[in-house]
Design a protein around this motif. Structure first.
Motif, PDB file in Angstrom:
ATOM      1  N   GLY A 113       0.797  -1.215   0.000  1.00  0.00           N
ATOM      2  CA  GLY A 113       0.000   0.000   0.000  1.00  0.00           C
ATOM      3  C   GLY A 113       0.831   1.267   0.000  1.00  0.00           C
ATOM      4  N   ASP A 114       0.141   2.384  -0.065  1.00  0.00           N
ATOM      5  CA  ASP A 114       0.813   3.680   0.003  1.00  0.00           C
ATOM      6  C   ASP A 114       1.455   3.906   1.363  1.00  0.00           C
ATOM      7  OD1 ASP A 114      -0.017   4.212  -2.591  1.00  0.00           O
ATOM      8  OD2 ASP A 114      -1.847   5.252  -1.941  1.00  0.00           O
ATOM      9  N   SER A 115       0.905   3.261   2.394  1.00  0.00           N
ATOM     10  CA  SER A 115       1.438   3.430   3.746  1.00  0.00           C
ATOM     11  C   SER A 115       2.727   2.653   3.962  1.00  0.00           C
ATOM     12  CB  SER A 115       0.394   2.975   4.775  1.00  0.00           C
ATOM     13  OG  SER A 115       0.074   1.598   4.591  1.00  0.00           O
ATOM     14  N   GLY A 116       2.982   1.652   3.121  1.00  0.00           N
ATOM     15  CA  GLY A 116       4.186   0.853   3.274  1.00  0.00           C
ATOM     16  C   GLY A 116       4.185  -0.038   4.500  1.00  0.00           C
ATOM     17  N   ALA A 117       3.009  -0.408   4.969  1.00  0.00           N
ATOM     18  CA  ALA A 117       2.925  -1.264   6.155  1.00  0.00           C
ATOM     19  C   ALA A 117       3.515  -2.644   5.857  1.00  0.00           C
ATOM     20  CB  ALA A 117       1.476  -1.404   6.595  1.00  0.00           C
ATOM     21  N   GLU A 118       4.269  -3.175   6.811  1.00  0.00           N
ATOM     22  CA  GLU A 118       4.881  -4.491   6.655  1.00  0.00           C
ATOM     23  C   GLU A 118       3.910  -5.579   7.110  1.00  0.00           C
ATOM     24  OE1 GLU A 118       9.584  -4.660   6.997  1.00  0.00           O
ATOM     25  OE2 GLU A 118       8.687  -3.796   8.791  1.00  0.00           O
ATOM     26  N   LEU A 119       3.736  -6.566   6.252  1.00  0.00           N
ATOM     27  CA  LEU A 119       2.884  -7.710   6.576  1.00  0.00           C
ATOM     28  C   LEU A 119       3.563  -8.995   6.136  1.00  0.00           C
ATOM     29  CD1 LEU A 119      -0.728  -6.632   5.476  1.00  0.00           C
ATOM     30  CD2 LEU A 119       0.193  -6.689   7.787  1.00  0.00           C
ATOM     31  N   SER A 120       3.232 -10.071   6.848  1.00  0.00           N
ATOM     32  CA  SER A 120       3.668 -11.405   6.457  1.00  0.00           C
ATOM     33  C   SER A 120       2.947 -11.843   5.183  1.00  0.00           C
ATOM     34  CB  SER A 120       3.358 -12.383   7.591  1.00  0.00           C
ATOM     35  OG  SER A 120       3.327 -13.702   7.137  1.00  0.00           O
ATOM     36  N   ASP A 121       3.578 -12.755   4.446  1.00  0.00           N
ATOM     37  CA  ASP A 121       2.926 -13.260   3.232  1.00  0.00           C
ATOM     38  C   ASP A 121       1.744 -14.168   3.538  1.00  0.00           C
ATOM     39  OD1 ASP A 121       4.046 -15.677   4.012  1.00  0.00           O
ATOM     40  OD2 ASP A 121       5.120 -16.037   2.136  1.00  0.00           O
TER      41      ASP A 121
END
Length: 469
Positions: A113-121
């Motif tokens: 996203g535009d926020s660049g939030a880190e998430l696991s796959d």
């Protein structure tokens, strides 16, 4: 109205007050208007509300934030090495062994996203709506075992007997639904350590207790009218029982008998509304597919998410979904694969569906468990245990969306091991205060006097997380 010979003046005035209150309540019910107890505090909402409804997605068992939301490269560097003794000195754990080693994240992470939030796959669907979400990485709690921690998140206390958040909300604000309970509960995934005390009314009047709904066309046991009983017979029976209960209440002065009267009336109204609520086949095939619902007759988290949207549409104030199975003391990787496959798509679909229906702005969605998971394994493989993580109350991740929450941000940071908050710690009471705030409630002013002192959901703690709103 008939009074017994032994009726005291106190009982007389109590009964008159209840009677007048119920006349007012009945008129509200008849018009489908807001419904609350006559004992609810006045001047509510305390300030303009951003949200009208709460959908709380509770992941019972404690998801591992380090494998889903809070990526720590240092754990990769130290994988398999003993945790520094200084890190765990003085800490309390359920099962950690002295030789516990660091465990690296089990899955790859990426920014979305535009926020660049880190998430696991493991969360590919949530990644598509990540800019709607506000993550809080530094939530911490006072409890480190499941049952008291689950109670603490839901009721503000680690001991049973206190009112749940849904009970407090409906006590304060009532409900816009006149034919469904204002506080409903949907469960999936297995047993819950905290049990029914998590949706209890505690010392609040019984009408504010959460009502569990079952899957299928019969959501509440015994709510269906037997074919041998006509609608007229049933109405006459309920009216007779109500009059008997009212007479008993007058004779004894037991105000809680009114809870029984209210329960009969709500059950009567639900007989037509509840089956219609559960009519998921009326939803389009596209909608069912978006939630990942394969069989509308089976209970699942996906089905409960769609039911949550339908309940919110019908004016239910507080909708609590519990999904168990997140207690991964062993095989954390295998366990997270299974649980994420059950919740990732439905959570994202619920957010997208609420937005499509024009409901997200007034519906606050909350996701989280009772605590987090440790950066080290619970026990070494030499002890015969598969790789898993222990309970971790010091820092875990929750997210919110809708209902006036400012999405596209991450609040708080933990240290390089994901162990302690180092920036903007947020207590569970702060989360509770923020939820109430979005509903227009000042958590310090919503109180109920019991056993000689005023109580509130957040006890004597809690601050609104202003960054979220």
């Amino acid at each position: 109205m008939t009074f017994g010979m032994n009726t005291t003046r106190r009982q007389l005035f109590q009964t008159c007050g209840i009677g007048l209150g119920k006349i007012a309540l009945a008129s509200l019910l008849a018009g489908g208007r807001d419904v609350r107890a006559e004992s609810a505090p006045g001047e509510l909402p305390h300030h303009p509300a951003k949200a009208k409804t709460v959908i709380y997605l509770f992941m019972a068992g404690a998801p591992s934030q380090l494998d889903l939301f809070d990526y720590k490269p240092k754990l990769v560097e130290l994988d398999g090495k003993p945790i520094p003794p200084s890190v765990i000195a003085g800490q309390r754990y359920a099962f950690i062994q002295p030789d516990a080693a660091v465990l690296s994240p089990r899955f790859p992470f990426a920014r979305y996203g535009d926020s660049g939030a880190e998430l696991s796959d493991r969360l590919p669907h949530l990644a598509k709506v990540v800019d709607d979400l506000a993550f809080v990485r530094t939530v911490h709690t006072d409890q480190f075992n499941h049952a008291p921690a689950q109670l603490f998140v839901n009721t503000g206390s680690g001991l049973p007997g206190r009112p749940s958040m849904g009970a407090w909300v409906t006590y304060g604000l009532g409900s816009e639904a006149d034919d469904l309970p204002g506080f409903t509960v949907l469960t999936s995934g297995g047993n819950l350590s905290g049990g029914a005390a998590m949706w209890s009314n505690g010392f609040l009047p019984g009408q504010f207790q959460g009502v569990p709904l079952r899957g299928g066309s019969d959501p509440i046991l015994n709510v269906q009218t037997p074919q041998s009983v006509s609608p007229t017979q049933q109405r006459d029976t309920i009216d007779l029982i109500r009059r008997l209960n009212q007479r008993r209440m007058i004779d004894t002065g037991i105000g809680r008998i009114q809870d029984r009267i209210d329960a009969f009336e709500m059950a009567y109204r639900m007989q037509t509304r509840a089956p219609e609520l559960m009519d998921l086949p009326s939803e389009s095939a596209e909608t069912l597919g978006q939630y990942g619902i394969k069989d509308v007759g089976e209970t699942s988290f996906a089905k409960n998410c769609l039911l949550a949207r339908r309940l919110a549409q019908r004016g239910v104030r507080f909708i609590q979904l519990y999904h168990a199975g997140w207690d991964h003391h062993s095989q954390v990787e295998k366990g997270l694969r299974a649980r994420c496959s059950e919740v990732d798509q439905p959570c994202a679909a619920l957010i997208a569906d609420l937005k499509r229906q024009g409901m997200l702005d007034e519906t606050l969605v909350v996701w989280g468990g009772e605590f987090g998971r440790t950066p080290m394994v619970e026990a070494s493989a030499a002890l015969g245990r598969s790789l898993g993580r222990d309970h971790h109350p010091q820092a875990f991740t929750m997210w919110m969306t809708g209902g006036g929450i400012r999405g596209g941000q991450t609040i708080g940071q933990t240290d390089e091991l994901g162990f302690h908050p180092v920036e903007r710690p947020v207590h569970v009471h702060d989360i509770q205060a923020t939820i109430l705030h979005q509903l227009g409630i000042d958590h310090e002013r919503l109180t109920f006097t019991y056993a000689g002192r005023p109580y509130r959901l957040t006890d004597v703690h809690g601050h609104v997380v202003n960054e979220l709103v």
